[in-house]
Write an enzyme that holds these catalytic residues in place. Structure first.
Site, PDB file in Angstrom:
ATOM      1  N   CYS A 136     -65.126 -81.506   2.076  1.00  0.00           N
ATOM      2  CA  CYS A 136     -64.986 -81.432   0.616  1.00  0.00           C
ATOM      3  C   CYS A 136     -65.970 -82.378  -0.064  1.00  0.00           C
ATOM      4  O   CYS A 136     -65.771 -83.593  -0.044  1.00  0.00           O
ATOM      5  CB  CYS A 136     -63.558 -81.779   0.228  1.00  0.00           C
ATOM      6  SG  CYS A 136     -63.324 -81.850  -1.556  1.00  0.00           S
ATOM      7  N   CYS A 139     -64.473 -84.340  -3.000  1.00  0.00           N
ATOM      8  CA  CYS A 139     -63.605 -85.462  -2.616  1.00  0.00           C
ATOM      9  C   CYS A 139     -64.418 -86.627  -2.042  1.00  0.00           C
ATOM     10  O   CYS A 139     -64.144 -87.782  -2.350  1.00  0.00           O
ATOM     11  CB  CYS A 139     -62.604 -85.043  -1.535  1.00  0.00           C
ATOM     12  SG  CYS A 139     -61.905 -83.431  -1.742  1.00  0.00           S
ATOM     13  N   ASP A 140     -65.378 -86.343  -1.186  1.00  0.00           N
ATOM     14  CA  ASP A 140     -66.020 -87.395  -0.389  1.00  0.00           C
ATOM     15  C   ASP A 140     -67.487 -87.651  -0.729  1.00  0.00           C
ATOM     16  O   ASP A 140     -68.103 -88.548  -0.155  1.00  0.00           O
ATOM     17  CB  ASP A 140     -65.936 -87.027   1.105  1.00  0.00           C
ATOM     18  CG  ASP A 140     -64.497 -86.909   1.579  1.00  0.00           C
ATOM     19  OD1 ASP A 140     -63.626 -87.552   0.965  1.00  0.00           O
ATOM     20  OD2 ASP A 140     -64.241 -86.175   2.547  1.00  0.00           O
TER      21      ASP A 140
END
Ligand code: FAD
Length: 315
Positions: A136, A139-140
């Site tokens: 992701c 997200c990261d």
């Protein structure tokens, strides 16, 4: 939770589940929606959404929040809980939905379970997940500011996330198995014109090695079979695996029929082969997996559940 038999348990709080919750509330069903994480499903992984009608350029988190607030505003009951199994008693026709905190009894179930990231299958993938291998970008991505990232995949999600990463990383190398990307042409054009982006066609990642963090990546030229090991400073790069998603339908066991890819077969009312069990959203066999189609599925499923219970329906 109590011994009460509810009209409906909705499993999953993504757009399909939240839309089902909205429609179930408006049909006055006694329903509960169970979501193992924060509401929103895959929407919260999406930085910018450009194709949800009426809301151009919205962000996934904002859209998820708006759907959740709308459902709760209409009286929907949302619980954070992990569903571990679904069973149906043949004699009574009642469902038992087991969760990490207990068991819900219901006359109907809508499973809006969505999909999870598919693994790429290279050596070291499991070992480095969360330590250099991610699924992701939204997200990261921030962990890779000014670092080199490899994106594995050639579809729309890979293209969109590679563009997102190009705003953060120093360099984005897209590794595409085939000789072309399957992503929409407009996205591919944007990638091709981005000076931080390099696309390596007919290439696969076969291994990632290192210490605590990755320090080498082995790439295979799929045309010639040649392997090439690229060594980097440990922790100086990351790998984003964006090779699609697969349905999460294991907990439905034999209650449903699945296609060869594991997607649940439903009719156009979202009904499965088990009376009273409906499946909506990405987890079912369908031609387009998007927020707008998930929301539409949820609406249809809740309406079908109301009809199954003999209640008046919208529309
Ligand atoms: C990176 C990315 C970008 C995308 N971009 C777009 C875009 O721009 N436009 C667009 O329209 N679509 C986009 N999509 C696709 C879109 O997000 C999905 O099609 C949509 O979210 C599917 O909705 P769903 O409700 O079926 O499933 P999901 O959104 O996957 O929600 C399913 C929910 O069920 C929950 N769940 C699963 N199992 C259990 C369990 N056992 N117990 C409790 N809860 C459970 C999950 O936690 C999850 O919250 C994107 C997807 C990704 C990953």
């Amino acid at each position: 939770m109590s011994d009460t038999v509810r009209d409906l348990v909705i499993i999953g709080g993504g757009p399909a589940g939240l839309s089902a919750a909205i429609y179930a509330s408006r049909s006055m069903l006694d329903a509960v929606t169970l979501e193992r994480e924060a509401s929103g499903g895959q929407m919260v992984l999406t930085g910018e959404i450009d194709n949800y009608p009426g809301l151009p350029g919205t962000d996934g988190y904002g859209l998820a929040e708006a759907m959740r607030a709308q459902a709760e505003g209409l009286g929907a009951h949302l619980e954070m809980d992990l569903v571990t199994s679904v069973g149906r008693d043949e004699a009574s026709g009642l469902f038992s939905v087991s969760t990490s905190t207990g068991v819900y009894q219901a006359k109907c179930v809508i499973a809006a379970l969505g999909a999870r990231p598919r693994r790429a299958g290279f050596e070291g993938e499991e070992e480095f997940t969360g330590r250099g291998v991610s699924y992701c970008a939204t997200c990261d991505g921030m962990f890779y500011r000014n670092k080199h990232v490899f994106v594995i995949g050639g579809g729309n999600s890979a293209a969109e996330e590679a563009l997102f990463l190009a705003r953060i990383a120093s360099k984005v190398t897209i590794v595409v198995r085939r000789d072309h990307m399957r992503a929409q042409t407009a996205l591919v054009r944007r990638l091709e014109s981005d000076e931080k982006v390099e696309i390596r066609y007919q290439t696969s990642v076969v291994a990632v090695e290192g210490g605590r963090l990755p320090s080498s990546i082995t790439l295979r030229d799929n045309a010639t079979g040649t392997l090439k090991v690229e060594n980097h400073e440990e922790g100086s790069f990351g790998i984003f695996v964006l090779v699609g998603r697969e349905p999460e339908t294991e907990l439905l066991g034999n209650l449903v029929e699945r296609d060869e890819s594991g997607y649940v077969v439903t009719d156009d009312r979202m009904a499965t082969r088990t009376p009273g069990l409906f499946v909506a959203g990405d987890a079912r066999r369908k031609p387009l997996r998007q927020i707008v189609t998930a929301a539409a599925d949820g609406a249809v499923a809740a309406t079908s559940a109301a009809a199954y219970l003999g209640l008046p329906v919208e529309g």
